[in-house]
Motif scaffolding. Sequence first.
Motif, PDB file in Angstrom:
ATOM      1  N   UNK A  43     -33.115  34.570  85.606  1.00 45.40           N
ATOM      2  CA  UNK A  43     -32.477  33.912  84.707  1.00 45.40           C
ATOM      3  C   UNK A  43     -32.195  34.645  83.448  1.00 45.40           C
ATOM      4  N   UNK A  44     -33.352  34.776  83.468  1.00 44.31           N
ATOM      5  CA  UNK A  44     -33.365  35.981  82.024  1.00 44.31           C
ATOM      6  C   UNK A  44     -32.102  36.900  81.934  1.00 44.31           C
ATOM      7  N   UNK A  45     -31.639  37.791  82.932  1.00 43.38           N
ATOM      8  CA  UNK A  45     -30.302  38.636  82.772  1.00 43.38           C
ATOM      9  C   UNK A  45     -29.923  38.495  82.659  1.00 43.38           C
ATOM     10  N   UNK A  46     -29.176  37.100  83.778  1.00 48.04           N
ATOM     11  CA  UNK A  46     -28.170  35.990  83.708  1.00 48.04           C
ATOM     12  C   UNK A  46     -28.463  35.650  82.286  1.00 48.04           C
ATOM     13  N   UNK A  47     -28.877  35.080  81.147  1.00 46.08           N
ATOM     14  CA  UNK A  47     -28.986  34.758  79.897  1.00 46.08           C
ATOM     15  C   UNK A  47     -28.790  35.888  78.839  1.00 46.08           C
ATOM     16  N   UNK A  48     -29.266  36.853  79.293  1.00 53.07           N
ATOM     17  CA  UNK A  48     -28.361  37.841  78.577  1.00 53.07           C
ATOM     18  C   UNK A  48     -27.009  38.789  79.112  1.00 53.07           C
ATOM     19  N   UNK A  49     -26.923  38.215  79.657  1.00 55.21           N
ATOM     20  CA  UNK A  49     -25.430  38.396  79.742  1.00 55.21           C
ATOM     21  C   UNK A  49     -24.932  37.333  79.057  1.00 55.21           C
ATOM     22  N   UNK A  50     -24.777  37.100  79.581  1.00 53.51           N
ATOM     23  CA  UNK A  50     -23.773  35.163  78.935  1.00 53.51           C
ATOM     24  C   UNK A  50     -24.313  35.592  76.991  1.00 53.51           C
ATOM     25  N   UNK A  51     -25.246  35.948  76.747  1.00 54.91           N
ATOM     26  CA  UNK A  51     -25.627  36.388  75.075  1.00 54.91           C
ATOM     27  C   UNK A  51     -24.560  37.312  74.570  1.00 54.91           C
ATOM     28  N   UNK A  52     -24.641  37.665  75.332  1.00 53.10           N
ATOM     29  CA  UNK A  52     -23.401  39.423  75.101  1.00 53.10           C
ATOM     30  C   UNK A  52     -22.444  38.687  75.062  1.00 53.10           C
ATOM     31  N   UNK A  53     -22.187  37.975  75.807  1.00 53.50           N
ATOM     32  CA  UNK A  53     -20.373  37.976  75.800  1.00 53.50           C
ATOM     33  C   UNK A  53     -20.276  36.427  74.790  1.00 53.50           C
ATOM     34  N   UNK A  54     -21.562  35.929  74.530  1.00 53.83           N
ATOM     35  CA  UNK A  54     -21.106  35.434  73.294  1.00 53.83           C
ATOM     36  C   UNK A  54     -20.506  35.336  71.944  1.00 53.83           C
ATOM     37  N   UNK A  55     -21.490  36.538  72.118  1.00 52.80           N
ATOM     38  CA  UNK A  55     -21.843  37.395  71.065  1.00 52.80           C
ATOM     39  C   UNK A  55     -20.195  38.019  70.471  1.00 52.80           C
ATOM     40  N   UNK A  56     -20.012  39.075  71.513  1.00 50.99           N
ATOM     41  CA  UNK A  56     -19.029  39.032  71.752  1.00 50.99           C
ATOM     42  C   UNK A  56     -18.039  38.639  71.374  1.00 50.99           C
ATOM     43  N   UNK A  57     -17.861  37.431  71.361  1.00 50.13           N
ATOM     44  CA  UNK A  57     -16.694  36.525  71.285  1.00 50.13           C
ATOM     45  C   UNK A  57     -16.496  35.779  69.681  1.00 50.13           C
TER      46      UNK A  57
END
Length: 94
Positions: free
Chosen positions: A73-87
Amino acid sequence: MSVCKEKGLEDSKTEEILDKMKRELIEDYEDIKADALELASMRAESLIENYECERKKRSFIQYKSLEEIKEQKARISLERAREFVFEMRKLYAN
């Protein structure tokens, strides 16, 4: 027909064609603008849903899950966080 009348008719036709082209371009622009706003809205909703999901998941993971589940779940969260920061960076750049 005299040359002047023919020239007047040509000018009139040209003006009609140009007016029609302008109207069509404006209509196309409005359609594209509406589509772009809809896509941006959908993207924003998706980011907000991901954020809310991550917030809820964090509470669950922190207190009630096994280490293997936490890592996945941490990996998924990290990917979503990266996407959020990018946007967010794209938004602030504009």
